[in-house]
Design a protein around this motif. Structure first.
Motif, short mmCIF file in Angstrom:
data_model
loop_
_atom_site.label_atom_id
_atom_site.label_comp_id
_atom_site.label_asym_id
_atom_site.label_seq_id
_atom_site.Cartn_x
_atom_site.Cartn_y
_atom_site.Cartn_z
N GLU A 188 -37.17 7.63 -4.61
CA GLU A 188 -38.16 6.94 -5.45
C GLU A 188 -38.94 7.92 -6.32
O GLU A 188 -39.24 7.62 -7.48
CB GLU A 188 -39.10 6.09 -4.58
CG GLU A 188 -38.38 4.97 -3.82
CD GLU A 188 -37.49 4.09 -4.70
OE1 GLU A 188 -37.97 3.61 -5.75
OE2 GLU A 188 -36.31 3.89 -4.35
N ARG A 189 -39.27 9.09 -5.78
CA ARG A 189 -39.95 10.12 -6.57
C ARG A 189 -39.07 10.55 -7.74
O ARG A 189 -39.54 10.70 -8.88
CB ARG A 189 -40.31 11.32 -5.71
CG ARG A 189 -41.11 12.38 -6.52
CD ARG A 189 -41.25 13.71 -5.80
NE ARG A 189 -40.00 14.44 -6.00
CZ ARG A 189 -39.37 15.13 -5.08
NH1 ARG A 189 -39.83 15.22 -3.86
NH2 ARG A 189 -38.25 15.76 -5.34
N VAL A 190 -37.76 10.73 -7.48
CA VAL A 190 -36.83 11.13 -8.54
C VAL A 190 -36.82 10.09 -9.65
O VAL A 190 -36.90 10.42 -10.83
CB VAL A 190 -35.41 11.34 -7.97
CG1 VAL A 190 -34.38 11.50 -9.09
CG2 VAL A 190 -35.38 12.54 -7.04
N LYS A 191 -36.76 8.82 -9.28
CA LYS A 191 -36.73 7.75 -10.30
C LYS A 191 -38.02 7.74 -11.11
O LYS A 191 -37.98 7.55 -12.33
CB LYS A 191 -36.49 6.40 -9.63
CG LYS A 191 -35.09 6.26 -9.07
CD LYS A 191 -34.92 4.92 -8.39
CE LYS A 191 -33.53 4.77 -7.80
NZ LYS A 191 -33.35 3.46 -7.15
N SER A 192 -39.15 7.98 -10.47
CA SER A 192 -40.43 8.05 -11.19
C SER A 192 -40.46 9.24 -12.14
O SER A 192 -40.92 9.12 -13.28
CB SER A 192 -41.60 8.15 -10.21
OG SER A 192 -41.71 6.96 -9.47
N GLU A 193 -39.95 10.38 -11.69
CA GLU A 193 -39.91 11.57 -12.54
C GLU A 193 -38.96 11.36 -13.72
O GLU A 193 -39.22 11.84 -14.83
CB GLU A 193 -39.49 12.79 -11.73
CG GLU A 193 -40.56 13.24 -10.74
CD GLU A 193 -40.10 14.38 -9.84
OE1 GLU A 193 -38.91 14.77 -9.88
OE2 GLU A 193 -40.95 14.89 -9.08
N LEU A 194 -37.87 10.63 -13.49
CA LEU A 194 -36.96 10.32 -14.59
C LEU A 194 -37.65 9.43 -15.62
O LEU A 194 -37.48 9.62 -16.83
CB LEU A 194 -35.68 9.67 -14.06
CG LEU A 194 -34.72 10.61 -13.34
CD1 LEU A 194 -33.64 9.81 -12.60
CD2 LEU A 194 -34.09 11.61 -14.29
N LEU A 195 -38.43 8.47 -15.14
CA LEU A 195 -39.20 7.60 -16.06
C LEU A 195 -40.09 8.44 -16.97
O LEU A 195 -40.20 8.15 -18.17
CB LEU A 195 -40.07 6.63 -15.26
CG LEU A 195 -39.43 5.34 -14.78
CD1 LEU A 195 -40.41 4.56 -13.90
CD2 LEU A 195 -38.98 4.49 -15.94
N GLU A 196 -40.72 9.46 -16.40
CA GLU A 196 -41.60 10.34 -17.19
C GLU A 196 -40.83 11.05 -18.30
O GLU A 196 -41.42 11.45 -19.30
CB GLU A 196 -42.26 11.37 -16.28
CG GLU A 196 -43.26 10.79 -15.30
CD GLU A 196 -43.74 11.80 -14.26
OE1 GLU A 196 -43.50 13.01 -14.44
OE2 GLU A 196 -44.34 11.36 -13.27
N GLN A 197 -39.50 11.18 -18.13
CA GLN A 197 -38.67 11.84 -19.13
C GLN A 197 -37.99 10.83 -20.06
O GLN A 197 -37.12 11.20 -20.86
CB GLN A 197 -37.61 12.71 -18.44
CG GLN A 197 -38.17 13.82 -17.59
CD GLN A 197 -39.10 14.73 -18.37
OE1 GLN A 197 -38.79 15.13 -19.50
NE2 GLN A 197 -40.22 15.09 -17.78
N GLY A 198 -38.34 9.55 -19.92
CA GLY A 198 -37.76 8.52 -20.76
C GLY A 198 -36.41 8.02 -20.29
O GLY A 198 -35.67 7.40 -21.06
N VAL A 199 -36.07 8.29 -19.04
CA VAL A 199 -34.81 7.83 -18.47
C VAL A 199 -35.11 6.58 -17.64
O VAL A 199 -35.78 6.66 -16.61
CB VAL A 199 -34.14 8.92 -17.60
CG1 VAL A 199 -32.88 8.38 -16.93
CG2 VAL A 199 -33.83 10.15 -18.45
N TYR A 200 -34.61 5.44 -18.10
CA TYR A 200 -34.89 4.16 -17.45
C TYR A 200 -33.64 3.69 -16.71
O TYR A 200 -32.73 3.13 -17.29
CB TYR A 200 -35.32 3.13 -18.50
CG TYR A 200 -36.60 3.54 -19.19
CD1 TYR A 200 -37.84 3.23 -18.64
CD2 TYR A 200 -36.57 4.26 -20.38
CE1 TYR A 200 -39.02 3.62 -19.25
CE2 TYR A 200 -37.74 4.66 -21.01
CZ TYR A 200 -38.96 4.34 -20.44
OH TYR A 200 -40.13 4.73 -21.05
N VAL A 201 -33.64 3.95 -15.40
CA VAL A 201 -32.49 3.57 -14.58
C VAL A 201 -32.60 2.10 -14.17
O VAL A 201 -33.66 1.49 -14.28
CB VAL A 201 -32.36 4.47 -13.32
CG1 VAL A 201 -32.14 5.92 -13.71
CG2 VAL A 201 -33.54 4.33 -12.40
N GLU A 202 -31.48 1.56 -13.74
CA GLU A 202 -31.45 0.18 -13.26
C GLU A 202 -32.49 0.00 -12.16
O GLU A 202 -32.67 0.87 -11.31
CB GLU A 202 -30.06 -0.16 -12.70
CG GLU A 202 -28.98 -0.19 -13.75
CD GLU A 202 -27.59 -0.35 -13.20
OE1 GLU A 202 -26.72 -0.78 -13.97
OE2 GLU A 202 -27.34 -0.03 -12.02
#
Length: 175
Positions: free
Chosen positions: A135-149
């Protein structure tokens, strides 16, 4: 496309660039898929060159498929190699460790993938480790503009372990 041209079409395996931060599990994923030990031959266990590997596998419908993987080095010194790998890829796999999260070369890989407009899948690795936090990885990806499923986007995100094999079949099916 005319009917005469379509009969002459050449079907080739997809070219998949494996990209991400150093020591996040790019070569370990390929080792698992290839039933090999690439990592053992690398200085310090870190990929220092670009290499291509073809994998033959049978998908869930029983069809034999080929996939060509390009293993790109994750260390900062090899950014030009990563760029070349992304340029020739049909699809990229962005590798992010569930232990360490988004790091410098993860961000660089995201920029390369988006600049080259390569469709991609996120593979969150090392999910078998005690300190993993997907979940932390997905949040960090969001901060980089990466919107995963599941996080407002449509980029597939597969959780994998190259030690146990968890999720790797899902990743290969998604490719």
């Amino acid at each position: 496309m005319s009917s005469s041209t379509s009969h002459n079409a050449i079907v080739r395996p997809p070219i998949v660039a494996i990209m991400g931060h150093v020591d996040h599990g790019k070569s370990s994923l390929l080792d698992y898929v290839r039933s090999s030990n690439i990592v053992a031959g690398e200085a310090g266990g870190i990929t220092q060159h670009i290499a291509a590997y073809e994998v033959i596998r049978t998908d869930s419908s029983g069809t034999v498929k080929r996939i060509t993987f390009i293993d790109t080095p994750g260390h900062a010194a090899f950014s030009h190699m990563r760029n070349r790998g992304a340029r020739i890829a049909d699809i990229a796999i962005l590798i992010v460790s569930a232990e360490e999260g988004v790091k410098t070369q993860t961000i660089e890989a995201i920029k390369t993938i988006t600049t080259e407009q390569v469709p991609y899948i996120v593979a969150v690795t090392k999910i078998d480790k005690p300190n993993s936090n997907v979940e932390r990885v997905k949040s960090e990806l969001l901060e980089q503009g990466v919107y995963v499923e599941g996080y407002g986007g449509d980029i597939p995100c597969i959780h994998i372990s190259s030690k146990t094999g968890a999720g790797i079949e899902d990743l290969l099916e998604t490719i």
